[in-house]
Design a protein around this motif. Structure first.
Motif, PDB file in Angstrom:
ATOM      1  N   UNK A 240      54.090  91.545  50.865  1.00  0.00           N
ATOM      2  CA  UNK A 240      52.783  91.275  50.264  1.00  0.00           C
ATOM      3  C   UNK A 240      52.453  92.292  49.176  1.00  0.00           C
ATOM      4  N   UNK A 241      52.788  93.554  49.427  1.00  0.00           N
ATOM      5  CA  UNK A 241      52.555  94.588  48.417  1.00  0.00           C
ATOM      6  C   UNK A 241      53.427  94.315  47.192  1.00  0.00           C
ATOM      7  N   UNK A 242      54.680  93.927  47.430  1.00  0.00           N
ATOM      8  CA  UNK A 242      55.575  93.590  46.321  1.00  0.00           C
ATOM      9  C   UNK A 242      54.999  92.449  45.497  1.00  0.00           C
ATOM     10  N   UNK A 243      54.527  91.410  46.160  1.00  0.00           N
ATOM     11  CA  UNK A 243      53.995  90.245  45.455  1.00  0.00           C
ATOM     12  C   UNK A 243      52.780  90.615  44.610  1.00  0.00           C
ATOM     13  N   UNK A 244      51.896  91.429  45.149  1.00  0.00           N
ATOM     14  CA  UNK A 244      50.701  91.836  44.405  1.00  0.00           C
ATOM     15  C   UNK A 244      51.085  92.633  43.156  1.00  0.00           C
ATOM     16  N   UNK A 245      52.035  93.548  43.290  1.00  0.00           N
ATOM     17  CA  UNK A 245      52.465  94.350  42.140  1.00  0.00           C
ATOM     18  C   UNK A 245      53.114  93.475  41.077  1.00  0.00           C
ATOM     19  N   UNK A 246      53.955  92.549  41.492  1.00  0.00           N
ATOM     20  CA  UNK A 246      54.653  91.688  40.542  1.00  0.00           C
ATOM     21  C   UNK A 246      53.689  90.727  39.847  1.00  0.00           C
ATOM     22  N   UNK A 247      52.697  90.243  40.562  1.00  0.00           N
ATOM     23  CA  UNK A 247      51.690  89.387  39.923  1.00  0.00           C
ATOM     24  C   UNK A 247      50.913  90.152  38.862  1.00  0.00           C
ATOM     25  N   UNK A 248      50.642  91.425  39.116  1.00  0.00           N
ATOM     26  CA  UNK A 248      49.950  92.231  38.106  1.00  0.00           C
ATOM     27  C   UNK A 248      50.856  92.493  36.909  1.00  0.00           C
ATOM     28  N   UNK A 249      52.127  92.781  37.164  1.00  0.00           N
ATOM     29  CA  UNK A 249      53.079  92.993  36.067  1.00  0.00           C
ATOM     30  C   UNK A 249      53.225  91.735  35.222  1.00  0.00           C
ATOM     31  N   UNK A 250      53.142  90.581  35.869  1.00  0.00           N
ATOM     32  CA  UNK A 250      53.295  89.297  35.192  1.00  0.00           C
ATOM     33  C   UNK A 250      52.213  89.068  34.142  1.00  0.00           C
ATOM     34  N   UNK A 251      51.087  89.759  34.275  1.00  0.00           N
ATOM     35  CA  UNK A 251      49.974  89.588  33.335  1.00  0.00           C
ATOM     36  C   UNK A 251      50.112  90.436  32.079  1.00  0.00           C
ATOM     37  N   UNK A 252      51.181  91.239  32.002  1.00  0.00           N
ATOM     38  CA  UNK A 252      51.393  92.059  30.814  1.00  0.00           C
ATOM     39  C   UNK A 252      51.892  91.184  29.660  1.00  0.00           C
ATOM     40  N   UNK A 253      52.143  91.804  28.521  1.00  0.00           N
ATOM     41  CA  UNK A 253      52.587  91.089  27.319  1.00  0.00           C
ATOM     42  C   UNK A 253      54.089  90.798  27.415  1.00  0.00           C
ATOM     43  N   UNK A 254      54.443  89.838  28.247  1.00  0.00           N
ATOM     44  CA  UNK A 254      55.839  89.485  28.483  1.00  0.00           C
ATOM     45  C   UNK A 254      56.008  87.974  28.409  1.00  0.00           C
ATOM     46  N   UNK A 255      57.216  87.548  28.076  1.00  0.00           N
ATOM     47  CA  UNK A 255      57.512  86.118  27.997  1.00  0.00           C
ATOM     48  C   UNK A 255      59.020  85.936  28.021  1.00  0.00           C
ATOM     49  N   UNK A 256      59.468  84.773  28.471  1.00  0.00           N
ATOM     50  CA  UNK A 256      60.876  84.420  28.391  1.00  0.00           C
ATOM     51  C   UNK A 256      61.195  83.980  26.966  1.00  0.00           C
ATOM     52  N   UNK A 257      62.238  84.518  26.363  1.00  0.00           N
ATOM     53  CA  UNK A 257      62.668  84.063  25.055  1.00  0.00           C
ATOM     54  C   UNK A 257      63.349  82.710  25.188  1.00  0.00           C
ATOM     55  N   UNK A 258      63.135  81.824  24.224  1.00  0.00           N
ATOM     56  CA  UNK A 258      63.759  80.506  24.282  1.00  0.00           C
ATOM     57  C   UNK A 258      65.282  80.602  24.256  1.00  0.00           C
ATOM     58  N   UNK A 259      65.806  81.506  23.419  1.00  0.00           N
ATOM     59  CA  UNK A 259      67.251  81.690  23.273  1.00  0.00           C
ATOM     60  C   UNK A 259      67.684  82.858  24.146  1.00  0.00           C
ATOM     61  N   UNK A 260      68.382  82.559  25.230  1.00  0.00           N
ATOM     62  CA  UNK A 260      68.777  83.595  26.186  1.00  0.00           C
ATOM     63  C   UNK A 260      69.585  84.702  25.526  1.00  0.00           C
ATOM     64  N   UNK A 261      70.466  84.346  24.597  1.00  0.00           N
ATOM     65  CA  UNK A 261      71.320  85.362  23.973  1.00  0.00           C
ATOM     66  C   UNK A 261      70.505  86.381  23.189  1.00  0.00           C
ATOM     67  N   UNK A 262      69.312  85.997  22.707  1.00  0.00           N
ATOM     68  CA  UNK A 262      68.502  86.910  21.918  1.00  0.00           C
ATOM     69  C   UNK A 262      67.848  88.009  22.756  1.00  0.00           C
ATOM     70  N   UNK A 384      63.196  89.293  35.728  1.00  0.00           N
ATOM     71  CA  UNK A 384      63.164  90.083  36.964  1.00  0.00           C
ATOM     72  C   UNK A 384      61.845  89.872  37.695  1.00  0.00           C
ATOM     73  N   UNK A 385      60.758  89.972  36.961  1.00  0.00           N
ATOM     74  CA  UNK A 385      59.450  89.798  37.579  1.00  0.00           C
ATOM     75  C   UNK A 385      59.369  88.435  38.261  1.00  0.00           C
ATOM     76  N   UNK A 386      59.809  87.403  37.556  1.00  0.00           N
ATOM     77  CA  UNK A 386      59.711  86.049  38.089  1.00  0.00           C
ATOM     78  C   UNK A 386      60.563  85.862  39.341  1.00  0.00           C
ATOM     79  N   UNK A 387      61.813  86.310  39.289  1.00  0.00           N
ATOM     80  CA  UNK A 387      62.702  86.062  40.422  1.00  0.00           C
ATOM     81  C   UNK A 387      62.426  87.005  41.593  1.00  0.00           C
ATOM     82  N   UNK A 388      61.965  88.223  41.317  1.00  0.00           N
ATOM     83  CA  UNK A 388      61.516  89.083  42.414  1.00  0.00           C
ATOM     84  C   UNK A 388      60.272  88.489  43.072  1.00  0.00           C
ATOM     85  N   UNK A 389      59.409  87.922  42.254  1.00  0.00           N
ATOM     86  CA  UNK A 389      58.210  87.284  42.795  1.00  0.00           C
ATOM     87  C   UNK A 389      58.574  86.062  43.636  1.00  0.00           C
TER      88      UNK A 389
END
Length: 496
Positions: A240-262, A384-389
């Motif tokens: 539960x502590x892990x999930x709460x931390x990861x949900x907060x990290x998820x709200x930062x300025x992050x996104x999946x790039x469309x092109x994985x190689x980039x 990482x955030x997504x799959x750890x979550x």
């Protein structure tokens, strides 16, 4: 500890002074005393001293990433095997034949980073800063760094000597320590993370994303608490502590790039998918040899290779000592864009015979006609955030579909409809999450620790099958050199 006493104390202060001159541009304010006279009383006085100490910590941390983080975090997994150029002793990892005489990298370099963090944590609070938030930012990074380094050590060796004060003397009680129980190590890790999070002002990133930040510390917190949930008896409470931390990290300025190689492209460092990376630049360091040794040299370039393959390899570099394995490569789907961005299969005889494979995630860049393996080493990214979550949710009996499908949709693009994740029972979900982590993070220095955390090492690593009675292999041995320098440290069980 003897490993970080005497020479390393002097060396550490000298490195901090050099870092201050180079990175803080404050040469005119430094008093360059003889090395023998460098001490706390002459160094820890100004903001520039504090910044110099911090940069020195990052410099030594980067040294640990050149090969060691990959060797500890992935080399023993099912991902690696011999390539065209022989073994270069890497077989001791993927065949899991390490022993006290060939134990892999020791912890000496990690303790120099701990020493730097300890110096910052002790001395920076006493230095006046024009802006108190600058002081807190340095302390936040020092606590996060110490937590991450001990997290590496706890997963690699289990219990290790616990050092929380700078090693500033030579008495045996200061330089010779016994191993602390792994529960105490994780206690310090969690305490450091909480202290760091109290110091970070907001959930933003520094330019370049190669310094610790609040989103990175939150991701580390999720990683740590998932480990203790699964491996240290923390159960649902830690999940539960892990999930709460990861949900907060998820709200930062992050996104999946469309092109994985980039995500890994040399010219796209510090992109929005990066949460924390170790920065490598031309002339600052040598090649990252763990990846250099997964590429191709002219001695092994087959005359029977087609032009398209030659073009894909491009400028040669490194040596083909090891490669992504026959066990793992067939598991990738051609529909998954991660396959073409992770490795290149090489065929001869008109495409009939498989000749070899080279890694593509960290192939560096070409400078002056020579390939330089100077990609950043990525510690955490948004996937990482997504799959750890997803993993934390599954531990708690919750549905990980949202996170799993976010990752899969990027991977499969227009063919996503044929690869949609469907929530199942916890066991089936766990298997799917671990498999997704393989496709997403292969060659990023995570697979061994993933296998240990999921309890799958003896099932999925070819060299460990039928060896389930050798549970000590989940940890690394302590090297003979370390034991000779640390008489109070006992060898890990099973390696005597």
């Amino acid at each position: 500890m003897k490993l970080i006493a005497k020479q390393n104390i002097i060396r550490g202060f000298l490195a901090m002074l050099v870092a201050t001159m180079i990175l803080s541009s404050c040469q005119d304010n430094l008093s360059l005393d003889p090395i023998s006279e460098i001490s706390n009383s002459s160094f820890w006085k100004t903001e520039d001293d504090a910044r110099g100490g911090m940069y020195g910590m990052y410099t030594r941390f980067r040294g640990e990433a050149q090969t060691k983080l990959f060797l500890w975090g992935e080399a023993r997994s099912d991902v690696m095997e011999r390539s065209l150029g022989g073994t270069n002793n890497y077989e001791r990892y993927y065949l899991n034949s390490l022993d006290r005489n060939f134990a892999g990298p020791d912890w000496m370099g990690l303790y120099t980073v701990v020493h730097d963090a300890n110096l910052l944590i002790k001395n920076v609070p006493n230095i006046p800063f024009a802006d108190e938030s600058d002081k807190q930012a340095i302390l936040a990074q020092a606590h996060t760094m110490r937590a991450f380094v001990y997290f590496i050590m706890a997963r690699t060796w289990g219990g290790v000597p616990l050092v929380t004060d700078p090693t500033e003397g030579y008495s045996p009680d200061m330089t010779q320590r016994v191993k602390a129980p792994v529960s105490e190590i994780f206690g310090l890790i969690k305490q450091d993370i909480d202290q760091a999070l109290a110091y970070y002002p907001d959930n933003t990133f520094p330019t370049g994303r190669f310094f610790w930040s609040k989103p990175a510390a939150l991701t580390l917190k999720g990683d740590v608490y998932l480990w203790t949930a699964k491996r240290q008896g923390g159960g649902d409470s830690d999940a539960e502590i892990a999930m709460a931390a990861l949900n907060e990290a998820k709200n930062a300025d992050v996104a999946l790039l469309d092109d994985f190689s980039q995500v890994f492209a040399y010219g796209n460092k510090g992109n929005k998918e990066i949460v924390m990376a170790i920065r490598f630049q031309e002339l600052e360091t040598g090649n990252i040899s763990a990846y250099q040794d997964m590429y191709m040299s002219s001695a092994f370039l087959s005359a029977d290779m087609d032009e398209a393959t030659r073009a894909a390899i491009g400028t040669l570099g490194g040596n083909p000592y090891w490669r992504i394995s026959d066990e793992v490569r067939p598991q990738f789907s051609d529909a998954d864009q991660r396959k073409a961005a992770t490795y290149l299969d090489i065929f001869t005889n008109g495409g009939q015979d498989h000749y070899g494979a080279v890694q593509l995630k960290f192939k560096g860049t070409v400078i002056g006609g020579a390939r330089q393996f100077i990609d950043d080493f990525v510690i955490y990214r948004y996937a990482d955030i997504l799959l750890l979550l997803a993993e934390a949710k599954n531990v708690l009996g919750m549905d990980p579909t949202e996170e799993m499908n976010a990752v899969r949709e990027r991977a499969y693009g227009e063919q996503f409809a044929s690869h949609v994740f469907v929530n199942g029972n916890p066991e089936a979900n766990d298997e799917a999450i671990l498999q997704e982590r393989l496709f997403e993070f292969a060659l990023e220095g995570k697979r061994w620790w993933d296998l240990v955390r999921f309890g799958k090492a003896f099932e999925l690593v070819p060299s460990l099958r039928d060896r389930a009675d050798e549970q000590h292999l989940l940890l690394f041995p302590i090297s003979e050199t370390t034991l000779s320098l640390e008489p109070n440290v006992e060898q890990n069980d099973g390696y005597n």
